[in-house]
Design a protein around this motif. Structure first.
Motif, PDB file in Angstrom:
ATOM      1  N   GLN A   1       1.083  -1.223   0.012  1.00  0.00           N
ATOM      2  CA  GLN A   1       0.170  -0.129   0.003  1.00  0.00           C
ATOM      3  C   GLN A   1       1.067   1.419   0.290  1.00  0.00           C
ATOM      4  O   GLN A   1       1.798   1.655   0.871  1.00  0.00           O
ATOM      5  CB  GLN A   1      -1.059  -0.040   1.324  1.00  0.00           C
ATOM      6  CG  GLN A   1      -2.009   1.678   1.434  1.00  0.00           C
ATOM      7  CD  GLN A   1      -2.503   1.669   2.312  1.00  0.00           C
ATOM      8  OE1 GLN A   1      -2.697   0.291   2.971  1.00  0.00           O
ATOM      9  NE2 GLN A   1      -3.297   2.310   2.062  1.00  0.00           N
ATOM     10  N   VAL A   2       0.929   2.133  -1.003  1.00  0.00           N
ATOM     11  CA  VAL A   2       1.491   3.466  -1.188  1.00  0.00           C
ATOM     12  C   VAL A   2       0.796   3.700   0.193  1.00  0.00           C
ATOM     13  O   VAL A   2       0.117   4.499   0.343  1.00  0.00           O
ATOM     14  CB  VAL A   2       0.933   3.909  -2.067  1.00  0.00           C
ATOM     15  CG1 VAL A   2       1.724   5.154  -2.249  1.00  0.00           C
ATOM     16  CG2 VAL A   2       1.025   3.570  -3.718  1.00  0.00           C
ATOM     17  N   GLY A   3       2.349   4.891   0.837  1.00  0.00           N
ATOM     18  CA  GLY A   3       2.254   5.693   1.805  1.00  0.00           C
ATOM     19  C   GLY A   3       2.316   4.766   3.339  1.00  0.00           C
ATOM     20  O   GLY A   3       2.359   5.386   4.389  1.00  0.00           O
ATOM     21  N   ALA A   4       2.041   3.421   3.039  1.00  0.00           N
ATOM     22  CA  ALA A   4       2.484   2.540   4.246  1.00  0.00           C
ATOM     23  C   ALA A   4       3.568   1.571   4.434  1.00  0.00           C
ATOM     24  O   ALA A   4       4.901   1.287   3.292  1.00  0.00           O
ATOM     25  CB  ALA A   4       1.645   1.545   3.870  1.00  0.00           C
TER      26      ALA A   4
ATOM     27  N   LYS B   1      10.326  11.474  -7.737  1.00  0.00           N
ATOM     28  CA  LYS B   1       8.714  10.375  -6.964  1.00  0.00           C
ATOM     29  C   LYS B   1       7.767  10.355  -8.877  1.00  0.00           C
ATOM     30  O   LYS B   1       6.924   9.648  -8.870  1.00  0.00           O
ATOM     31  CB  LYS B   1       7.911  10.732  -6.378  1.00  0.00           C
ATOM     32  CG  LYS B   1       9.055  10.871  -4.763  1.00  0.00           C
ATOM     33  CD  LYS B   1       7.924  11.834  -3.531  1.00  0.00           C
ATOM     34  CE  LYS B   1       8.628  11.281  -2.043  1.00  0.00           C
ATOM     35  NZ  LYS B   1       8.190  12.420  -1.226  1.00  0.00           N
TER      36      LYS B   1
ATOM     37  N   THR C   1       9.059   3.124   4.396  1.00  0.00           N
ATOM     38  CA  THR C   1       8.014   3.582   3.263  1.00  0.00           C
ATOM     39  C   THR C   1       7.857   3.218   2.016  1.00  0.00           C
ATOM     40  O   THR C   1       8.071   3.634   0.495  1.00  0.00           O
ATOM     41  CB  THR C   1       7.188   4.300   3.724  1.00  0.00           C
ATOM     42  OG1 THR C   1       6.892   5.146   5.067  1.00  0.00           O
ATOM     43  CG2 THR C   1       5.980   5.203   3.645  1.00  0.00           C
TER      44      THR C   1
ATOM     45  N   VAL D   1       6.962   4.385  -0.957  1.00  0.00           N
ATOM     46  CA  VAL D   1       6.437   5.716  -1.758  1.00  0.00           C
ATOM     47  C   VAL D   1       5.949   5.674  -2.840  1.00  0.00           C
ATOM     48  O   VAL D   1       4.428   6.429  -3.314  1.00  0.00           O
ATOM     49  CB  VAL D   1       7.375   6.240  -3.064  1.00  0.00           C
ATOM     50  CG1 VAL D   1       7.449   7.341  -2.918  1.00  0.00           C
ATOM     51  CG2 VAL D   1       8.481   6.348  -0.835  1.00  0.00           C
ATOM     52  N   ASN D   2       5.883   4.818  -4.146  1.00  0.00           N
ATOM     53  CA  ASN D   2       5.239   4.453  -5.349  1.00  0.00           C
ATOM     54  C   ASN D   2       4.658   3.472  -5.906  1.00  0.00           C
ATOM     55  O   ASN D   2       6.006   2.462  -5.596  1.00  0.00           O
ATOM     56  CB  ASN D   2       5.484   5.410  -6.959  1.00  0.00           C
ATOM     57  CG  ASN D   2       5.105   6.892  -7.285  1.00  0.00           C
ATOM     58  OD1 ASN D   2       3.888   7.241  -6.379  1.00  0.00           O
ATOM     59  ND2 ASN D   2       5.950   7.551  -7.189  1.00  0.00           N
TER      60      ASN D   2
END
Length: 293
Positions: A18-21, A56, A126, A128-129
């Motif tokens: 999951q992006v951001g996790a 990014k 994390t 990121v993408n």
């Protein structure tokens, strides 16, 4: 964006990305590096400490380019996103302890392998993408051919270090551009004469019919990623490097047609040359005004 993927196809272990996790089962900080792996599917993982906004954006929306070269039995998967530099990723199927090559399916006549691309912040761990990209059929077949025919290399680490000492990433890209790595690639080059060598591995490019002088028509293409109508040309500032390397195709860039027509151009042998601003990170660097979608 959330993707469930089988991390280990043999043991049916699934991870949730999951992006951001945080990425499952890793502990930060993580050393910077790039990795190309196969466990029933192909994964390209890039770990950057505090990736920049430009990095990014390139991983998220940049046009992906891929190629392949085998040097002294070492497979190098070549990748580039947007205007970032090319990356070379060595691969050895025999480093896996199981019979991993048995998981390698044969793509259908118009199909290709999927490639999961992950950009991870090495400081925080994390994600990121995250992108799932389909490789074209030709590259997928060349990749399969290289893997199933890769021999055991007892001194692999020494062999890899020797190859990397002889060839830079730019050298490997030039080698991949200079000759076909399989009969299939050679067949594709003859069956698709409308594309230029500089387009190898790029998705979303087609021949264009922009109103240009006759001498520029062979260099005119359309990029569906928002770049729009372009002329493939070598920036004037890169021409000395192209001449020195002899790999002119590797220095061709998509330059907006409107810019070429307004600012002018010249020919060096059979290549168009244009005096256009060029940045080592961002590539052709002109105002959005010049882009005609």
């Amino acid at each position: 964006k959330v993707i469930n993927m089988a991390k280990d196809s043999a043991n049916f272990e699934f991870y949730r990305y999951q992006v951001g996790a945080k990425v499952p089962n890793i502990s930060a900080p993580i050393p910077d590096g790039i990795h190309f792996e196969f466990d029933g599917h192909f994964t390209l993982t890039c770990v950057y400490s505090r990736p920049t906004a430009a990095e990014k954006m390139a991983f998220k929306n940049g046009v992906p380019q891929f190629d392949l070269i085998v040097v002294d039995d070492v497979i190098f998967f070549l990748a580039r996103f947007g205007k970032l530099n090319w990356m070379d990723l060595p691969f050895n199927i025999h480093l896996y302890r199981d019979n991993r090559a048995a998981l390698l399916e044969v793509p259908g006549p118009t199909q290709g392998y999927g490639l999961l691309v992950m950009l991870i912040d090495g400081v925080t761990g994390t994600l990121v993408n995250l992108r799932l990209i389909g490789l074209n059929h030709d590259l997928s077949m060349r990749l399969r051919d290289a893997i199933i025919h890769q021999p055991m290399i007892p001194n692999y680490d020494q062999r890899l270090q020797s190859v990397m000492a002889q060839y830079t990433t730019k050298d490997l890209v030039a080698l991949a551009n200079s000759r076909p790595t399989s009969a299939a690639q050679n067949d594709m080059a003859t069956s698709m004469p409308q594309l230029r060598p500089s387009h190898r591995g790029i998705i979303g490019v087609k021949k264009d019919n922009y109103p240009l002088p006759e001498e520029l028509r062979d260099f005119n293409y359309f990029y569906s990623n928002g770049t729009g109508h372009v002329v493939m040309a070598i920036p004037e500032s890169l021409l000395p490097q192209a001449i020195k390397s002899g790999n002119f195709d590797g220095y061709e860039c998509p330059i907006p047609c409107r810019y070429i027509l307004a600012k002018g151009y010249r020919f060096h042998e059979v290549y168009v040359v244009c005096d256009v601003p060029y940045d080592k990170v961002f590539g052709v660097n002109v105002d959005e005004f010049w882009y005609d979608e």
